[in-house]
Scaffold this motif. Structure first.
Motif, PDB file in Angstrom:
ATOM      1  N   ASP A  87       8.413  17.038 -25.434  1.00  9.63           N
ATOM      2  CA  ASP A  87       7.759  16.836 -24.144  1.00  9.63           C
ATOM      3  C   ASP A  87       7.112  18.122 -23.661  1.00  9.63           C
ATOM      4  OD1 ASP A  87       8.491  14.227 -24.153  1.00  9.63           O
ATOM      5  OD2 ASP A  87      10.291  14.509 -22.914  1.00  9.63           O
ATOM      6  N   ASP A  88       7.832  19.201 -23.844  1.00 15.19           N
ATOM      7  CA  ASP A  88       7.267  20.480 -23.424  1.00 15.19           C
ATOM      8  C   ASP A  88       5.971  20.780 -24.185  1.00 15.19           C
ATOM      9  OD1 ASP A  88       9.354  20.767 -21.704  1.00 15.19           O
ATOM     10  OD2 ASP A  88      10.522  22.100 -23.006  1.00 15.19           O
ATOM     11  N   VAL A  89       5.997  20.490 -25.463  1.00 12.64           N
ATOM     12  CA  VAL A  89       4.792  20.724 -26.260  1.00 12.64           C
ATOM     13  C   VAL A  89       3.641  19.886 -25.725  1.00 12.64           C
ATOM     14  CG1 VAL A  89       3.793  20.404 -28.533  1.00 12.64           C
ATOM     15  CG2 VAL A  89       6.037  21.450 -28.316  1.00 12.64           C
ATOM     16  N   CYS A  90       3.938  18.640 -25.455  1.00 12.67           N
ATOM     17  CA  CYS A  90       2.883  17.764 -24.936  1.00 12.67           C
ATOM     18  C   CYS A  90       2.361  18.283 -23.604  1.00 12.67           C
ATOM     19  CB  CYS A  90       3.404  16.333 -24.786  1.00 12.67           C
ATOM     20  SG  CYS A  90       3.742  15.521 -26.354  1.00 12.67           S
ATOM     21  N   ASN A  91       3.321  18.649 -22.757  1.00  8.06           N
ATOM     22  CA  ASN A  91       2.890  19.149 -21.456  1.00  8.06           C
ATOM     23  C   ASN A  91       2.052  20.411 -21.591  1.00  8.06           C
ATOM     24  OD1 ASN A  91       4.215  17.063 -20.161  1.00  8.06           O
ATOM     25  ND2 ASN A  91       6.136  18.231 -19.969  1.00  8.06           N
ATOM     26  N   LYS A  99      23.348  13.809 -30.035  1.00  4.92           N
ATOM     27  CA  LYS A  99      22.587  13.325 -28.883  1.00  4.92           C
ATOM     28  C   LYS A  99      21.958  14.496 -28.134  1.00  4.92           C
ATOM     29  CE  LYS A  99      24.700  10.157 -26.716  1.00  4.92           C
ATOM     30  NZ  LYS A  99      25.700   9.530 -25.840  1.00  4.92           N
ATOM     31  N   HIS A 100      22.744  15.533 -27.979  1.00  5.10           N
ATOM     32  CA  HIS A 100      22.239  16.708 -27.303  1.00  5.10           C
ATOM     33  C   HIS A 100      21.088  17.330 -28.087  1.00  5.10           C
ATOM     34  CE1 HIS A 100      22.837  21.084 -25.925  1.00  5.10           C
ATOM     35  NE2 HIS A 100      22.179  20.446 -24.981  1.00  5.10           N
ATOM     36  N   LYS A 101      21.310  17.389 -29.375  1.00  8.93           N
ATOM     37  CA  LYS A 101      20.243  17.952 -30.211  1.00  8.93           C
ATOM     38  C   LYS A 101      18.989  17.099 -30.129  1.00  8.93           C
ATOM     39  CE  LYS A 101      21.468  19.452 -34.242  1.00  8.93           C
ATOM     40  NZ  LYS A 101      21.898  19.444 -35.649  1.00  8.93           N
ATOM     41  N   LEU A 102      19.191  15.805 -30.141  1.00 10.79           N
ATOM     42  CA  LEU A 102      18.041  14.916 -30.016  1.00 10.79           C
ATOM     43  C   LEU A 102      17.364  15.099 -28.665  1.00 10.79           C
ATOM     44  CD1 LEU A 102      16.656  12.761 -31.727  1.00 10.79           C
ATOM     45  CD2 LEU A 102      18.011  11.045 -30.518  1.00 10.79           C
ATOM     46  N   ASP A 103      18.209  15.224 -27.647  1.00 13.44           N
ATOM     47  CA  ASP A 103      17.634  15.463 -26.322  1.00 13.44           C
ATOM     48  C   ASP A 103      16.835  16.757 -26.297  1.00 13.44           C
ATOM     49  OD1 ASP A 103      18.681  13.145 -25.361  1.00 13.44           O
ATOM     50  OD2 ASP A 103      20.499  14.076 -24.559  1.00 13.44           O
ATOM     51  N   GLN A 147       0.340  21.350 -24.136  1.00 19.44           N
ATOM     52  CA  GLN A 147      -0.964  21.023 -24.711  1.00 19.44           C
ATOM     53  C   GLN A 147      -1.895  20.451 -23.646  1.00 19.44           C
ATOM     54  OE1 GLN A 147      -0.065  18.482 -28.009  1.00 19.44           O
ATOM     55  NE2 GLN A 147       0.170  20.184 -29.465  1.00 19.44           N
ATOM     56  N   ALA A 148      -1.356  19.589 -22.827  1.00 21.97           N
ATOM     57  CA  ALA A 148      -2.183  19.020 -21.765  1.00 21.97           C
ATOM     58  C   ALA A 148      -2.647  20.101 -20.801  1.00 21.97           C
ATOM     59  CB  ALA A 148      -1.395  17.943 -21.036  1.00 21.97           C
ATOM     60  N   LYS A 149      -1.713  20.978 -20.515  1.00 25.11           N
ATOM     61  CA  LYS A 149      -2.072  22.059 -19.609  1.00 25.11           C
ATOM     62  C   LYS A 149      -3.141  22.964 -20.228  1.00 25.11           C
ATOM     63  CE  LYS A 149       0.170  25.369 -16.561  1.00 25.11           C
ATOM     64  NZ  LYS A 149       1.480  25.964 -16.182  1.00 25.11           N
ATOM     65  N   LYS A 150      -3.022  23.171 -21.493  1.00 22.84           N
ATOM     66  CA  LYS A 150      -4.012  23.974 -22.193  1.00 22.84           C
ATOM     67  C   LYS A 150      -5.392  23.335 -22.118  1.00 22.84           C
ATOM     68  CE  LYS A 150      -5.004  25.814 -26.801  1.00 22.84           C
ATOM     69  NZ  LYS A 150      -4.541  25.841 -28.212  1.00 22.84           N
ATOM     70  N   GLU A 151      -5.414  22.051 -22.339  1.00 24.48           N
ATOM     71  CA  GLU A 151      -6.691  21.345 -22.261  1.00 24.48           C
ATOM     72  C   GLU A 151      -7.278  21.448 -20.861  1.00 24.48           C
ATOM     73  OE1 GLU A 151      -8.372  20.127 -24.730  1.00 24.48           O
ATOM     74  OE2 GLU A 151      -6.797  20.784 -26.110  1.00 24.48           O
ATOM     75  N   THR A 152      -6.408  21.286 -19.891  1.00 22.45           N
ATOM     76  CA  THR A 152      -6.889  21.391 -18.521  1.00 22.45           C
ATOM     77  C   THR A 152      -7.466  22.771 -18.246  1.00 22.45           C
ATOM     78  OG1 THR A 152      -5.242  19.780 -17.809  1.00 22.45           O
ATOM     79  CG2 THR A 152      -6.211  21.178 -16.109  1.00 22.45           C
ATOM     80  N   LEU A 153      -6.725  23.761 -18.693  1.00 20.91           N
ATOM     81  CA  LEU A 153      -7.206  25.124 -18.484  1.00 20.91           C
ATOM     82  C   LEU A 153      -8.522  25.367 -19.221  1.00 20.91           C
ATOM     83  CD1 LEU A 153      -3.848  27.077 -18.688  1.00 20.91           C
ATOM     84  CD2 LEU A 153      -5.221  26.597 -16.642  1.00 20.91           C
ATOM     85  N   LYS A 154      -8.615  24.778 -20.390  1.00 20.97           N
ATOM     86  CA  LYS A 154      -9.872  24.918 -21.131  1.00 20.97           C
ATOM     87  C   LYS A 154     -11.023  24.291 -20.356  1.00 20.97           C
ATOM     88  CE  LYS A 154      -8.370  25.366 -25.922  1.00 20.97           C
ATOM     89  NZ  LYS A 154      -8.338  24.711 -27.249  1.00 20.97           N
ATOM     90  N   ARG A 155     -10.767  23.119 -19.824  1.00 20.93           N
ATOM     91  CA  ARG A 155     -11.820  22.464 -19.064  1.00 20.93           C
ATOM     92  C   ARG A 155     -12.194  23.295 -17.838  1.00 20.93           C
ATOM     93  NH1 ARG A 155      -8.910  17.709 -20.462  1.00 20.93           N
ATOM     94  NH2 ARG A 155      -7.812  17.815 -18.465  1.00 20.93           N
ATOM     95  N   GLU A 156     -11.152  23.826 -17.175  1.00 21.32           N
ATOM     96  CA  GLU A 156     -11.422  24.649 -16.005  1.00 21.32           C
ATOM     97  C   GLU A 156     -12.218  25.904 -16.392  1.00 21.32           C
ATOM     98  OE1 GLU A 156      -7.751  25.489 -14.133  1.00 21.32           O
ATOM     99  OE2 GLU A 156      -7.483  23.458 -13.340  1.00 21.32           O
ATOM    100  N   GLN A 157     -11.849  26.463 -17.522  1.00 18.91           N
ATOM    101  CA  GLN A 157     -12.571  27.648 -17.972  1.00 18.91           C
ATOM    102  C   GLN A 157     -14.042  27.334 -18.276  1.00 18.91           C
ATOM    103  OE1 GLN A 157     -11.325  29.223 -21.738  1.00 18.91           O
ATOM    104  NE2 GLN A 157     -11.916  31.337 -21.188  1.00 18.91           N
ATOM    105  N   ALA A 158     -14.229  26.189 -18.887  1.00 21.26           N
ATOM    106  CA  ALA A 158     -15.606  25.793 -19.194  1.00 21.26           C
ATOM    107  C   ALA A 158     -16.401  25.589 -17.919  1.00 21.26           C
ATOM    108  CB  ALA A 158     -15.596  24.523 -20.031  1.00 21.26           C
ATOM    109  N   GLN A 159     -15.740  24.957 -16.956  1.00 17.24           N
ATOM    110  CA  GLN A 159     -16.438  24.750 -15.696  1.00 17.24           C
ATOM    111  C   GLN A 159     -16.758  26.082 -15.018  1.00 17.24           C
ATOM    112  OE1 GLN A 159     -13.915  22.134 -13.465  1.00 17.24           O
ATOM    113  NE2 GLN A 159     -14.506  20.287 -14.635  1.00 17.24           N
ATOM    114  N   CYS A 160     -15.824  26.954 -15.072  1.00 19.50           N
ATOM    115  CA  CYS A 160     -16.043  28.270 -14.461  1.00 19.50           C
ATOM    116  C   CYS A 160     -17.168  29.017 -15.176  1.00 19.50           C
ATOM    117  CB  CYS A 160     -14.768  29.084 -14.488  1.00 19.50           C
ATOM    118  SG  CYS A 160     -13.498  28.471 -13.396  1.00 19.50           S
ATOM    119  N   ASN A 161     -17.142  28.946 -16.472  1.00 21.49           N
ATOM    120  CA  ASN A 161     -18.199  29.611 -17.222  1.00 21.49           C
ATOM    121  C   ASN A 161     -19.566  29.024 -16.887  1.00 21.49           C
ATOM    122  OD1 ASN A 161     -16.407  31.339 -18.504  1.00 21.49           O
ATOM    123  ND2 ASN A 161     -16.118  29.915 -20.245  1.00 21.49           N
TER     124      ASN A 161
END
Length: 642
Positions: free
Chosen positions: A556-560, A545-549, A562-576
């Motif tokens: 979840d961390d990967v998803c988060n 169970k612990h291992k599964l957790d 990845q989402a953060k990466k996308e956000t940063l990419k969008r922000e970078q594009a906007q900044c550029n």
DNA sequence: TTCCGTTGTCATGGC
DNA sequence: ACGCCATGACAACGG
């Protein structure tokens, strides 16, 4: 309060609840000491070398004279036998009154009431509790007891010293004596009214017979009427297996005279030391086969109604005829147990001896138990496992972890026993195993629970070879599918605790339980294995169970991330994008400014040669690019104002 | 039949 | 030293 403590102690000793108050005369008038003087036969009363365990401690706490258990037992025995209503109801006053004269009636119903009258009921016993006790505790001269002269404190001091000298004895020894005492009282209770014996549950009657057996073995019960037993035996049809089992002790008495030793009787006549949980004398190799065999001979429910028990006993008798009891323990043919095994299985409905024999003939049959790997043990496991099929004798047990407390005993005595007639024992029904038998009878309901989180029926105490799946299915259909392997094993070996109890019990309670109960080495090993496996199973589940957790958390961390990466990419594009806009605006502004600039001759300024520079005061200068490239170190005022 | 997930168990190491 | 716990590895089993 103190009285309740003593009462509980006596209850644990096996005395009837009412008898617990027999200790009350201690504090009243030191009556025990004087009672010794009243002993009509002047028999010795003291076996001070025997550790008295908790009872003694309690008595000492109370500051009352130390009473050897033998005395207490005898007193209790005769108090009950006397049928004193007051004592039977546990009235302190009544017990105090009896301290001076005792009950006055023997277990023989009066015909041998030699110890009666004004004699000390404790003195009714003609000898020490058992042979072992006699050896360890030489008879104390009656004069010594009498010399106490009613001075309870003096006797108490003497006895206390004796006790302290014997204080080295083990707790197990103390427990043995407790059980013995318990059985002694059971004997008296049953002898008090023999007619009631048929009405009592089998487990109780069985306990009674065993008590008789032990008395017989010890040779300490000289007041028991053999005639009564003979009459009792003769009044019962021999072909009734139940009666045979019930009055096995009677048969034993009979055997003691006829010297016609059959298997059952020979077993019952084996020295107690062989079967007691004696760390020195007892060995698994010697005990287990014996127990198995005996269990089937003494248990009437394990044999088919039409089975010729006599024939079976004779069969086994042939194997043992030339063997001593000790030889028997080591050399009993395993085939006998196999026969018995199949016989016991035959008691089951839908029993197919061929299938079962195939089952056990399977090579590489893995018991799945990390128990003793010796041949004997293996056979025992098989035997017990098979026997567990028919073993529905689940006796009520307490689920709380403190089941060994005295209170529990008190409660358990009057407890409900679902199928007492089916309480067929394997390794506790021999005469030397009263402890387990008695305690199991009293304490436990073998209602083994299914662990909620553990899907079962995938493992059994023995393996199910592949080609026996059909047999297995049929087998399991007739039995409890919900029993796990350890539950099967525990049931087969008559472990008086549920798997949940064994696993979930705190270690202190667990060790206390192991020491308090009379368990064979095999049982102890199995219990420890069950506990280890159970805890490891839970640990493995937790670990997974612990291992599964952890995996889920990582996902979840990967998803988060990845989402953060996308956000940063969008922000970078906007900044550029904003930067580009600003650059374009600046570029346009440059060109706009230079398009409007003129030099001194009115010519347009080439933006490739000049650059705009903003000063601190906000003015704009036109600076040649070569000067800007030099680091703005020397800014000339060569520029022109806008 | 093979693959894969689940479960129980054992061995091992850390606490 | 002992017991508990966590975990890797393995086997058995079932879908």
């Amino acid at each position: 309060d103190e009285n309740s403590v003593l009462r509980d102690e006596l209850l644990f000793l096996g005395g009837p609840a009412s008898s617990a108050y027999a200790l009350s005369p201690f504090s009243a008038s030191g009556g025990w000491g004087r009672a010794g003087q009243l002993h009509p036969k002047g028999q010795e009363l003291d076996a001070a070398a025997q550790p008295e365990g908790q009872l003694l401690r309690e008595v000492r706490v109370l500051g009352v004279p130390f009473i050897p258990r033998a005395r207490v037992d005898a007193w209790l025995v005769h108090s009950v036998a006397a049928g004193s209503a007051d004592e039977a109801h546990g009235l302190l006053g009544a017990a105090a009154a009896s301290s001076t004269g005792g009950a006055g009636a023997s277990v023989d119903g009066g015909s041998q009431a030699v110890q009666g009258g004004g004699g000390d009921p404790r003195a009714a016993r003609s000898g020490p509790l058992d042979a072992g006790e006699e050896e360890k505790a030489p008879a104390e001269p009656t004069a010594q007891v009498a010399d106490a002269g009613g001075c309870a404190s003096e006797e108490n001091e003497v006895l206390r010293e004796k006790h302290e000298a014997a204080d080295h004895s083990s707790q197990r020894e103390e427990n043995e004596e407790r059980v013995t005492s318990q059985k002694e009282n059971s004997l008296q209770q049953n002898n008090d009214d023999e007619n009631k014996i048929a009405e009592k549950p089998d487990w109780e009657a069985e306990k009674t017979t065993e008590s008789r057996n032990e008395r017989h073995l010890n040779g300490a019960d000289t007041s028991f009427s053999l005639e009564d037993l003979f009459q009792l035996l003769s009044s019962q049809p021999e072909n009734s297996l139940e009666d045979i089992g019930r009055y096995s002790s009677s048969r034993q008495y009979h055997q003691a005279i006829s010297q016609d030793v059959n298997l059952h009787e020979a077993i019952l006549l084996c020295p107690n030391s062989t079967f007691r949980r004696d760390p020195i004398a007892r060995t698994p190799q010697s005990q287990e086969p014996f127990l198995q065999l005996n269990s089937h001979t003494t248990n009437p429910e394990q044999t088919l109604p039409g089975t010729n028990l006599t024939g079976f006993l004779s069969l086994a008798d042939n194997h043992m005829r030339n063997l001593t009891s000790q030889d028997l323990l080591y050399h009993l043919d395993v085939n006998i147990f196999d026969e018995i095994n199949l016989m016991s299985l035959a008691t089951e409905d839908n029993f197919d001896p061929i299938d079962v024999s195939q089952l056990f003939d399977e090579p590489d049959s893995d018991s799945g138990l990390s128990l003793d790997s010796s041949h004997n043990s293996t056979s025992v496991i098989k035997f017990n496992s098979s026997h567990s099929v028919c073993d529905e004798g689940a006796i009520g047990y307490r689920t709380d972890h403190d089941s060994s407390s005295h209170h529990d005993l008190e409660g358990a005595v009057g407890g409900y026993y679902p199928e007492p007639s089916k309480f067929c024992h394997l390794d506790q029904s021999d005469s030397g195993f009263h402890g387990d038998l008695t305690f199991q009878h009293i304490f436990h309901n073998h209602t083994y629970h299914l662990q909620p989180s553990a899907p079962e029926s995938t493992s059994e105490p023995f393996s199910w070879p592949g080609k026996s799946q059909k047999i297995r299915s049929r087998y399991l259909e007739d039995t409890d599918r919900n029993l796990s392997r350890d539950e099967w094993s525990a049931k087969a070996l008559r472990i008086p605790f549920s798997v949940d109890e064994i696993v979930g019990m705190p270690v202190d309670s667990f060790n206390s339980m192991l020491s308090r109960y009379y368990l064979t080495d095999l049982q102890v090993s199995l219990i420890r294995d069950i506990r280890r496996r159970g805890k490891n199973k839970v640990a493995a589940q937790n670990c997974r169970k612990h291992k599964l957790d952890i995996i889920l958390n990582l996902e979840d961390d990967v998803c988060n991330l990845q989402a953060k990466k996308e956000t940063l990419k969008r922000e970078q594009a906007q900044c550029n994008k904003a930067i580009n806009i600003m650059k374009q605006k600046l570029h346009d502004l440059y060109h706009d400014i230079f398009s409007r600039l003129r030099d001194d001759q009115g010519r347009p300024v080439n933006p490739n040669h000049y650059a705009l520079q903003c000063t601190r005061d906000g003015s704009i200068l036109i600076v040649p690019k070569e000067l800007v490239a030099s680091g703005h170190k020397k800014v000339t005022q060569k520029g022109k104002r806008k």
